[in-house]
Design a protein around this motif. Structure first.
Motif, PDB file in Angstrom:
ATOM      1  N   THR A 152      77.945 -20.277   3.262  1.00  0.00           N
ATOM      2  CA  THR A 152      78.171 -18.860   3.507  1.00  0.00           C
ATOM      3  C   THR A 152      78.474 -18.127   2.225  1.00  0.00           C
ATOM      4  O   THR A 152      77.999 -17.033   1.976  1.00  0.00           O
ATOM      5  CB  THR A 152      79.326 -18.681   4.513  1.00  0.00           C
ATOM      6  N   ARG A 153      79.323 -18.790   1.376  1.00  0.00           N
ATOM      7  CA  ARG A 153      79.635 -18.140   0.103  1.00  0.00           C
ATOM      8  C   ARG A 153      78.378 -17.930  -0.723  1.00  0.00           C
ATOM      9  O   ARG A 153      78.185 -16.891  -1.331  1.00  0.00           O
ATOM     10  CB  ARG A 153      80.667 -18.980  -0.658  1.00  0.00           C
ATOM     11  N   ARG A 154      77.536 -18.964  -0.765  1.00  0.00           N
ATOM     12  CA  ARG A 154      76.296 -18.813  -1.515  1.00  0.00           C
ATOM     13  C   ARG A 154      75.444 -17.691  -0.942  1.00  0.00           C
ATOM     14  O   ARG A 154      74.908 -16.868  -1.655  1.00  0.00           O
ATOM     15  CB  ARG A 154      75.511 -20.128  -1.478  1.00  0.00           C
ATOM     16  N   PHE A 155      75.333 -17.684   0.363  1.00  0.00           N
ATOM     17  CA  PHE A 155      74.532 -16.645   1.013  1.00  0.00           C
ATOM     18  C   PHE A 155      75.079 -15.267   0.679  1.00  0.00           C
ATOM     19  O   PHE A 155      74.341 -14.373   0.311  1.00  0.00           O
ATOM     20  CB  PHE A 155      74.519 -16.886   2.517  1.00  0.00           C
ATOM     21  N   ASN A 156      76.402 -15.105   0.791  1.00  0.00           N
ATOM     22  CA  ASN A 156      77.001 -13.807   0.505  1.00  0.00           C
ATOM     23  C   ASN A 156      76.804 -13.398  -0.943  1.00  0.00           C
ATOM     24  O   ASN A 156      76.533 -12.251  -1.253  1.00  0.00           O
ATOM     25  CB  ASN A 156      78.494 -13.839   0.848  1.00  0.00           C
ATOM     26  N   GLN A 157      76.975 -14.365  -1.842  1.00  0.00           N
ATOM     27  CA  GLN A 157      76.834 -14.078  -3.263  1.00  0.00           C
ATOM     28  C   GLN A 157      75.441 -13.552  -3.581  1.00  0.00           C
ATOM     29  O   GLN A 157      75.285 -12.517  -4.244  1.00  0.00           O
ATOM     30  CB  GLN A 157      77.102 -15.356  -4.061  1.00  0.00           C
ATOM     31  N   TYR A 158      74.421 -14.220  -3.121  1.00  0.00           N
ATOM     32  CA  TYR A 158      73.065 -13.808  -3.442  1.00  0.00           C
ATOM     33  C   TYR A 158      72.613 -12.628  -2.588  1.00  0.00           C
ATOM     34  O   TYR A 158      71.726 -11.876  -2.991  1.00  0.00           O
ATOM     35  CB  TYR A 158      72.116 -14.999  -3.293  1.00  0.00           C
ATOM     36  N   SER A 159      73.228 -12.479  -1.426  1.00  0.00           N
ATOM     37  CA  SER A 159      72.929 -11.288  -0.631  1.00  0.00           C
ATOM     38  C   SER A 159      73.419 -10.036  -1.345  1.00  0.00           C
ATOM     39  O   SER A 159      72.756  -9.012  -1.344  1.00  0.00           O
ATOM     40  CB  SER A 159      73.594 -11.390   0.742  1.00  0.00           C
ATOM     41  N   VAL A 160      74.603 -10.127  -1.967  1.00  0.00           N
ATOM     42  CA  VAL A 160      75.125  -9.003  -2.747  1.00  0.00           C
ATOM     43  C   VAL A 160      74.182  -8.692  -3.901  1.00  0.00           C
ATOM     44  O   VAL A 160      73.877  -7.525  -4.197  1.00  0.00           O
ATOM     45  CB  VAL A 160      76.539  -9.309  -3.265  1.00  0.00           C
ATOM     46  N   ALA A 161      73.685  -9.740  -4.565  1.00  0.00           N
ATOM     47  CA  ALA A 161      72.734  -9.527  -5.655  1.00  0.00           C
ATOM     48  C   ALA A 161      71.470  -8.852  -5.144  1.00  0.00           C
ATOM     49  O   ALA A 161      70.910  -7.964  -5.804  1.00  0.00           O
ATOM     50  CB  ALA A 161      72.393 -10.861  -6.324  1.00  0.00           C
ATOM     51  N   ARG A 179      66.044 -12.337   1.265  1.00  0.00           N
ATOM     52  CA  ARG A 179      66.661 -12.877   2.473  1.00  0.00           C
ATOM     53  C   ARG A 179      66.916 -14.383   2.340  1.00  0.00           C
ATOM     54  O   ARG A 179      66.091 -15.116   1.813  1.00  0.00           O
ATOM     55  CB  ARG A 179      65.733 -12.619   3.658  1.00  0.00           C
ATOM     56  N   ASN A 180      68.099 -14.837   2.797  1.00  0.00           N
ATOM     57  CA  ASN A 180      68.406 -16.250   2.957  1.00  0.00           C
ATOM     58  C   ASN A 180      68.245 -17.035   1.664  1.00  0.00           C
ATOM     59  O   ASN A 180      67.568 -18.067   1.612  1.00  0.00           O
ATOM     60  CB  ASN A 180      67.513 -16.852   4.057  1.00  0.00           C
ATOM     61  N   ILE A 181      68.872 -16.572   0.592  1.00  0.00           N
ATOM     62  CA  ILE A 181      68.892 -17.314  -0.669  1.00  0.00           C
ATOM     63  C   ILE A 181      70.154 -18.178  -0.687  1.00  0.00           C
ATOM     64  O   ILE A 181      71.252 -17.682  -0.456  1.00  0.00           O
ATOM     65  CB  ILE A 181      68.883 -16.361  -1.883  1.00  0.00           C
ATOM     66  N   ARG A 182      70.002 -19.465  -0.990  1.00  0.00           N
ATOM     67  CA  ARG A 182      71.147 -20.374  -0.912  1.00  0.00           C
ATOM     68  C   ARG A 182      71.441 -21.088  -2.226  1.00  0.00           C
ATOM     69  O   ARG A 182      72.449 -21.770  -2.340  1.00  0.00           O
ATOM     70  CB  ARG A 182      70.911 -21.400   0.195  1.00  0.00           C
TER      71      ARG A 182
END
Length: 368
Positions: A27-36, A114-117
């Motif tokens: 989730t953290r990874r998803f949130n981090q790259y979603s912000v980017a 979308r959905n970068i992990r």
């Protein structure tokens, strides 16, 4: 009370399931790259709204032709695809085109991020996104329509569980309509797709046999068909030279496209120029384009390996075949590296769909 009960050690606290930590980390990874991804969209919108006039004029040459037809009427010299696109844009209205283009492109960027992990996934997508933004998203053009088409085709994969019926139906319907009324070569792409899809998991000997059959068909094809398919490269570059356009990556056919051998020679030559541009052009932008092409080829290679390991998976074979079909057809007529990059990055959501499907496959509860 029995002594064993009196002196028994307190029970150890229950450990959280391993998937919880992994899930939180994911989730953290998803949130981090979603912000980017949101930042990329935000910066794009700001540049489009306030700084677009400062961008190079060559990024909007095709758009200028369409707007000229839209505002002043067409001329016989304009390609029919420009006229049809202008007719589509007239429904929206010239005053609303900038807003329409900006919103459509912003949604496309949401799809693309979308959905970068993983960090590697993020940077490989940047290699695909950056040239697409520069060449396709700062002015209304034919590629604006293609961006919308690719979103319609990939939406069930990127945002939902894949519906094969809807995905294939959207592809066939949109490509047929677009091929008949706007760009005829999209019909060739459909044909190439079925050939590549059949060969996708086949042994290498089948690929060699298909290449021999294709070469034989070209050798036997009427000269007027070959001329029609490949002469646009020379025609486009001659027109660009006539109007004083300075295109350093332009190249012409080295043999007559009206003969089978000449057509094949031109095709192989174009493939070396467009797939390995650093061999012909040595500027930083060409090196970046080479990195982008390398990223595309790596994604396609991994998609084929995934298909061979798990033949039941739909996404790597379908979207990989569709993207390869675009490459194979574009090598016939593309006149320069910029046009090749512009057309290819407009369908890069097919590669993103492969990556998103792979990421979903790794998330517990979403394996398919």
């Amino acid at each position: 009370m029995p002594m064993s009960h009196a002196i028994s050690a307190p029970a150890a606290p229950a450990r959280a399931p391993a998937t919880t930590t992994t899930g939180r980390r994911g989730t953290r990874r998803f949130n981090q790259y979603s912000v980017a991804g949101v930042l990329i969209v935000f910066v794009y919108v700001i540049i489009y709204a306030y700084f677009r006039e400062m961008l190079p004029e060559k990024w909007s040459v095709d758009s200028a032709k369409i707007l000229e037809i839209l505002n002043y009427g067409g001329t016989d010299e304009m390609d029919n695809s420009f006229a049809v696109t202008a007719a589509l844009f007239s429904i929206i209205g010239s005053d609303n085109l900038d807003v329409f283009t900006c919103i459509s492109s912003a949604i496309f960027l949401f799809f693309a991020t979308r959905n970068i992990r993983r960090a590697g996934d993020f940077f490989s997508r940047l290699l695909l996104i950056a040239p697409c933004i520069m060449l396709n998203m700062f002015a209304p053009s034919k590629e604006t329509v293609v961006l919308i088409m690719t979103m319609c085709i990939t939406v069930t994969t990127i945002y939902f569980r894949t519906s094969r019926f809807l995905t294939v139906g959207a592809f066939l319907g949109l490509y047929a309509i677009y091929g008949v009324f706007v760009r005829n070569y999209y019909l060739l792409i459909v044909g190439a797709f079925f050939a590549v899809h059949y060969l996708w998991r086949r042994p290498l000997k089948y690929h060699f046999l298909a290449a021999i059959l294709a070469a034989g068909a070209i050798m036997a094809a009427p000269s007027n068909i070959l001329q029609t398919l490949q002469s646009p490269r020379d025609t486009s570059n001659a027109y660009a030279e006539q109007i004083g356009s300075d295109n350093r990556t332009a190249f012409t056919n080295i043999a007559s496209p009206a003969t089978g051998p000449g057509f094949l020679v031109n095709y192989v030559y174009a493939a070396t120029v467009l797939i390995t541009p650093v061999l012909y052009f040595q500027t930083p932008s060409d090196a970046f384009m080479q990195l982008m092409i390398a990223a595309m080829l790596i994604i396609l290679y991994k998609a084929r390996r995934w298909s061979k390991r798990d033949p039941t998976q739909f996404e790597p074979r379908f979207f990989g075949s569709l993207f390869v079909a675009h490459i194979l057809v574009q090598l016939i007529f593309e006149p320069d590296l910029g046009s090749f990059t512009r057309h290819l990055t407009s369908v890069m959501l097919y590669l993103i769909a492969i990556k998103v499907a792979g990421n979903k496959r790794l998330i517990p509860g979403i394996q398919r």
